[in-house]
Write a protein that holds these residues in place. Structure first.
Motif, short mmCIF file in Angstrom:
data_model
loop_
_atom_site.label_atom_id
_atom_site.label_comp_id
_atom_site.label_asym_id
_atom_site.label_seq_id
_atom_site.Cartn_x
_atom_site.Cartn_y
_atom_site.Cartn_z
N THR A 31 54.04 9.68 8.82
CA THR A 31 55.08 8.66 8.66
C THR A 31 54.60 7.32 9.20
O THR A 31 54.81 6.26 8.57
CB THR A 31 56.36 9.09 9.39
N THR A 32 53.95 7.34 10.35
CA THR A 32 53.41 6.11 10.95
C THR A 32 52.37 5.47 10.04
O THR A 32 52.36 4.24 9.83
CB THR A 32 52.80 6.40 12.33
N TYR A 33 51.51 6.30 9.46
CA TYR A 33 50.45 5.79 8.58
C TYR A 33 51.04 5.15 7.33
O TYR A 33 50.66 4.04 6.93
CB TYR A 33 49.51 6.93 8.19
N ILE A 34 52.02 5.83 6.72
CA ILE A 34 52.66 5.30 5.51
C ILE A 34 53.39 3.98 5.83
O ILE A 34 53.32 3.01 5.08
CB ILE A 34 53.63 6.33 4.92
N GLY A 35 54.07 3.97 6.99
CA GLY A 35 54.78 2.75 7.38
C GLY A 35 53.86 1.58 7.58
O GLY A 35 54.15 0.44 7.16
N ILE A 36 52.69 1.81 8.22
CA ILE A 36 51.72 0.72 8.45
C ILE A 36 51.16 0.22 7.12
O ILE A 36 51.00 -1.00 6.91
CB ILE A 36 50.58 1.22 9.37
N VAL A 37 50.86 1.15 6.20
CA VAL A 37 50.30 0.76 4.90
C VAL A 37 51.30 -0.11 4.11
O VAL A 37 50.93 -1.16 3.57
CB VAL A 37 49.90 2.01 4.09
N PHE A 38 52.57 0.32 4.03
CA PHE A 38 53.56 -0.45 3.28
C PHE A 38 53.84 -1.80 3.94
O PHE A 38 54.01 -2.82 3.25
CB PHE A 38 54.86 0.35 3.15
N THR A 39 53.89 -1.82 5.29
CA THR A 39 54.10 -3.09 5.99
C THR A 39 52.97 -4.06 5.70
O THR A 39 53.19 -5.26 5.46
CB THR A 39 54.21 -2.84 7.51
N THR A 40 51.74 -3.55 5.70
CA THR A 40 50.58 -4.39 5.40
C THR A 40 50.62 -4.89 3.96
O THR A 40 50.27 -6.05 3.68
CB THR A 40 49.27 -3.60 5.65
N TYR A 41 51.06 -4.01 3.06
CA TYR A 41 51.12 -4.40 1.64
C TYR A 41 52.09 -5.56 1.44
O TYR A 41 51.76 -6.56 0.77
CB TYR A 41 51.53 -3.19 0.80
N TYR A 42 53.28 -5.44 2.03
CA TYR A 42 54.25 -6.52 1.86
C TYR A 42 53.80 -7.80 2.57
O TYR A 42 54.06 -8.91 2.09
CB TYR A 42 55.61 -6.08 2.40
N PHE A 43 53.06 -7.66 3.69
CA PHE A 43 52.56 -8.84 4.41
C PHE A 43 51.51 -9.56 3.57
O PHE A 43 51.53 -10.80 3.43
CB PHE A 43 51.96 -8.42 5.75
N VAL A 44 50.59 -8.79 2.97
CA VAL A 44 49.55 -9.39 2.13
C VAL A 44 50.16 -10.00 0.88
O VAL A 44 49.80 -11.12 0.44
CB VAL A 44 48.49 -8.33 1.76
N LEU A 45 51.11 -9.27 0.26
CA LEU A 45 51.74 -9.76 -0.96
C LEU A 45 52.50 -11.06 -0.72
O LEU A 45 52.54 -11.96 -1.58
CB LEU A 45 52.68 -8.69 -1.50
N LYS A 46 53.08 -11.18 0.46
CA LYS A 46 53.86 -12.38 0.79
C LYS A 46 52.97 -13.61 0.93
O LYS A 46 53.41 -14.74 0.64
CB LYS A 46 54.62 -12.13 2.08
N HIS A 47 51.73 -13.40 1.39
CA HIS A 47 50.85 -14.54 1.65
C HIS A 47 49.91 -14.85 0.47
O HIS A 47 49.09 -15.78 0.57
CB HIS A 47 50.02 -14.29 2.91
N ILE A 48 49.97 -14.11 -0.60
CA ILE A 48 49.18 -14.43 -1.79
C ILE A 48 50.07 -15.27 -2.73
O ILE A 48 51.21 -14.87 -3.03
CB ILE A 48 48.72 -13.14 -2.51
N PRO A 49 49.58 -16.40 -3.19
CA PRO A 49 50.38 -17.25 -4.10
C PRO A 49 50.81 -16.49 -5.35
O PRO A 49 50.00 -15.78 -5.96
CB PRO A 49 49.43 -18.40 -4.45
N ARG A 50 52.06 -16.63 -5.70
CA ARG A 50 52.58 -15.87 -6.84
C ARG A 50 52.05 -16.40 -8.18
O ARG A 50 52.07 -15.67 -9.19
CB ARG A 50 54.10 -15.93 -6.85
N ASN A 51 51.61 -17.67 -8.21
CA ASN A 51 51.07 -18.21 -9.46
C ASN A 51 49.63 -17.77 -9.72
O ASN A 51 49.05 -18.10 -10.74
CB ASN A 51 51.16 -19.73 -9.46
N MET A 52 49.05 -17.03 -8.75
CA MET A 52 47.68 -16.54 -8.93
C MET A 52 47.70 -15.35 -9.88
O MET A 52 48.57 -14.47 -9.80
CB MET A 52 47.08 -16.11 -7.57
N ALA A 53 46.71 -15.34 -10.78
CA ALA A 53 46.64 -14.25 -11.74
C ALA A 53 46.31 -12.93 -11.03
O ALA A 53 45.49 -12.89 -10.12
CB ALA A 53 45.58 -14.56 -12.79
#
Length: 424
Positions: A31-53
Motif C-alpha cells: 500500500t505504501t509503495y502504490i501510494g508513493i508511486v501515484f503521489t509521484t505521478y500526480y506531482f510530475v504530471l502537475k509540473h509538466i506543461p499541458r501544451n507539451m505533446a
C-alpha cells in the motif's frame, strides 16, 4: 475427540498471530509503495506543461523509471527492516536477510531470539526448549506470553531415554495425539505442558527439542524443520567448542602446574665432606628435599603421593615446602618431628590416598633411613642391588661397602656415595 478435530480444522483456516503479522506487513508495504508511486505521478504530471505533446506518456515513463530505479530498492530496504523488527530475521522470506541471520546463528542467538520466534510461529502462548549441554544433561528454557527465562537447576526436567528414542523416531515432530496409547510418553507431554514437540536432530542424535502449547499447521512445521536443523548444528558446535576449550585449559593448567612445581621444589643438594649425592631425573609423582634441623644435621625426604598426574607436583611441593620452612625456623629436631609434620599436612589437605616416603639422615659415613611404602627400595649398587633397609624401622646403613641407591618402582631417584677425605 470430534471437538478436538473441529478445533484443529478451525485453526487450519484461521491465520496464526505470526501469519497475521506477515499479511499485515505485506499489505502495509505494498500500500505504501502504490501510494508513493501515484503521489509521484500526480506531482510530475502537475509540473509538466499541458501544451507539451505526449505529456501524459512522458509523466508515465518518468514515474515508471523512478519507481523501478529509486522507489523499489528503498521499499525493499523498508520491508526488510519492518520484517526484522516485527517478525524475525530468522523467519523472513528475504533470502539475503536470512543468509545474514544464519551467519549469526550461534548458541546465544538460539536462546535469545530464535527460541521465542519458534514459539510465535506455532501460534503458541507458551513453549519450552531443551538444549543438550556438554556434560550430557539437558538445560531448559521457557517462554510464556513474551517472557523468557532459564529454569533453575532445582527445577531441571530429566529427559528419559525412552522419551529420547520416541523423539528420534519423530523427525517431523510429534503431537500429543501420537502418545495417546503410550502412557509414559503421554506423561512426558503433560510434564512439559506441551501439545506438540519438535526434535533437534543431527546425525541421528538428539541435541534438544522444542515443546509448545499449540499444534502448528503444515506451513509452520516446514519453517520449524529448517530452524530445528540449524539449532541442532548450533548446539553440536557449541558442545564441540566447549570440549576443545576445556582441553586447551587443561593443557595450560598442566603447564602452569609444572612451572609452579619447579619453582616450589628446592631440591638443592648439599655439599658435605666425603659425600657425593646424585639426583636422577624425577617423575611427576616423586619429589625430593634436603634440609638441616635444629642441631645442624642434614636430612632429606623422598615423597610419593601415589598418583602420577602433573597437578600432584603442586601438592608434594607444598608439603616439602612446609617441611623445609619448618627446618629453617629450627623447629624440627629429628625423624619423629619430620614424619609427624608430613602426616599432619596430608591430613589438613584432606588427602584420602596412600602415600609413601623415605626420611633420611646423613651421618659421618652412614645413612639413617625410615622407609614407608612398598614401591620404594633402598639397595647397595655394588652388591647386586642388595636391599639394605626394612620397611617401618629406623635403619642404619654403613657406606663402607659401596654406594646406596634409592629407587621407586625400579627407577633410581637418588644415589649416595661416601669417600673418606674426598673433600678433605
Amino acid at each position: 475427540m470430534n471437538l478436538l478435530r473441529f478445533k484443529l480444522l478451525l485453526k487450519n483456516f484461521l491465520p496464526s498471530s505470526y501469519q497475521l503479522k506477515v499479511s499485515l506487513t505485506t499489505i502495509l508495504i505494498r500500500t505504501t509503495y502504490i501510494g508513493i508511486v501515484f503521489t509521484t505521478y500526480y506531482f510530475v504530471l502537475k509540473h509538466i506543461p499541458r501544451n507539451m505533446a505526449y505529456h501524459l506518456e512522458l509523466a508515465l515513463v518518468l514515474v515508471a523509471a523512478t519507481s523501478i530505479v529509486v522507489f523499489l530498492p528503498l521499499m525493499e530496504r523498508f520491508a526488510k527492516k519492518l520484517r526484522t523488527q516485527f517478525l524475525s530475521e530468522y523467519l523472513t522470506e528475504d533470502a539475503e536477510s536470512f543468509r545474514q541471520a544464519i551467519k549469526q546463528f550461534n548458541y546465544d542467538a538460539l536462546v535469545k531470539h530464535v527460541f521465542p520466534d519458534m514459539v510465535k510461529i506455532t501460534a503458541s502462548h507458551s513453549g519450552t526448549m531443551a538444549l543438550l549441554s556438554p556434560n550430557g544433561t539437558f538445560e531448559f528454557h521457557t517462554y510464556f506470553r513474551g517472557r523468557q527465562k532459564k529454569l533453575s537447576p532445582t527445577k531441571e526436567i530429566s529427559v528419559k531415554l525412552n522419551f529420547q528414542d520416541f523423539l528420534k523416531s519423530k523427525k517431523n515432530g510429534a503431537s500429543v495425539t501420537d502418545a495417546i496409547y503410550l502412557p509414559e510418553i503421554n506423561n512426558d507431554f503433560m510434564e512439559l505442558h506441551a501439545n506438540y514437540i519438535y526434535p533437534f536432530l543431527f546425525r541421528e542424535k538428539l541435541f534438544g527439542f522444542l515443546a509448545v502449547s499449540n499444534i502448528p499447521n503444515p506451513e509452520a512445521v516446514h519453517t520449524l524443520s529448517l530452524l530445528a536443523g540449524q539449532s541442532a548444528l548450533t548446539i553440536h558446535n557449541n558442545i564441540l567448542s566447549f570440549h576443545i576449550s576445556e582441553n586447551k585449559k587443561y593443557r595450560k593448567e598442566a603447564e602452569y602446574a609444572e612451572r609452579v612445581q619447579n619453582l616450589l621444589e628446592t631440591g638443592t643438594i648439599p655439599e658435605l665432606p666425603g659425600w657425593m649425592i646424585k639426583a636422577y631425573p624425577r617423575s611427576h609423582g616423586n619429589l625430593v628435599e634436603f634440609f638441616q634441623v635444629e642441631d645442624g644435621s642434614w636430612f632429606f625426604v623422598v615423597l610419593n603421593a601415589g598418583r602420577t598426574y602433573q597437578h600432584i607436583g603442586i601438592i608434594l611441593s607444598y608439603i616439602l615446602g612446609v617441611v623445609y620452612t619448618q627446618s629453617q625456623l629450627r623447629v624440627l629436631k629429628g625423624f619423629t618431628d619430620i614424619k609427624t609434620l608430613i602426616q599432619t599436612t596430608f591430613q589438613k589437605l584432606d588427602w584420602k590416598d596412600r602415600y609413601e616416603l623415605i626420611i633420611g639422615k646423613m651421618g659421618y659415613s652412614e645413612l639413617y633411613v625410615i622407609q614407608e611404602g612398598l614401591q620404594f627400595h633402598i639397595t647397595r649398587e655394588s652388591h647386586n642391588e642388595e636391599v639394605v633397609a626394612s620397611i617401618g624401622w629406623k635403619n642404619m646403613i654403613s657406606m663402607e661397602k659401596g654406594p646406596i641407591l634409592i629407587l621407586h618402582a625400579g627407577k633410581p631417584i637418588l644415589k649416595f656415595t661416601f669417600q673418606d677425605g674426598a673433600f678433605g
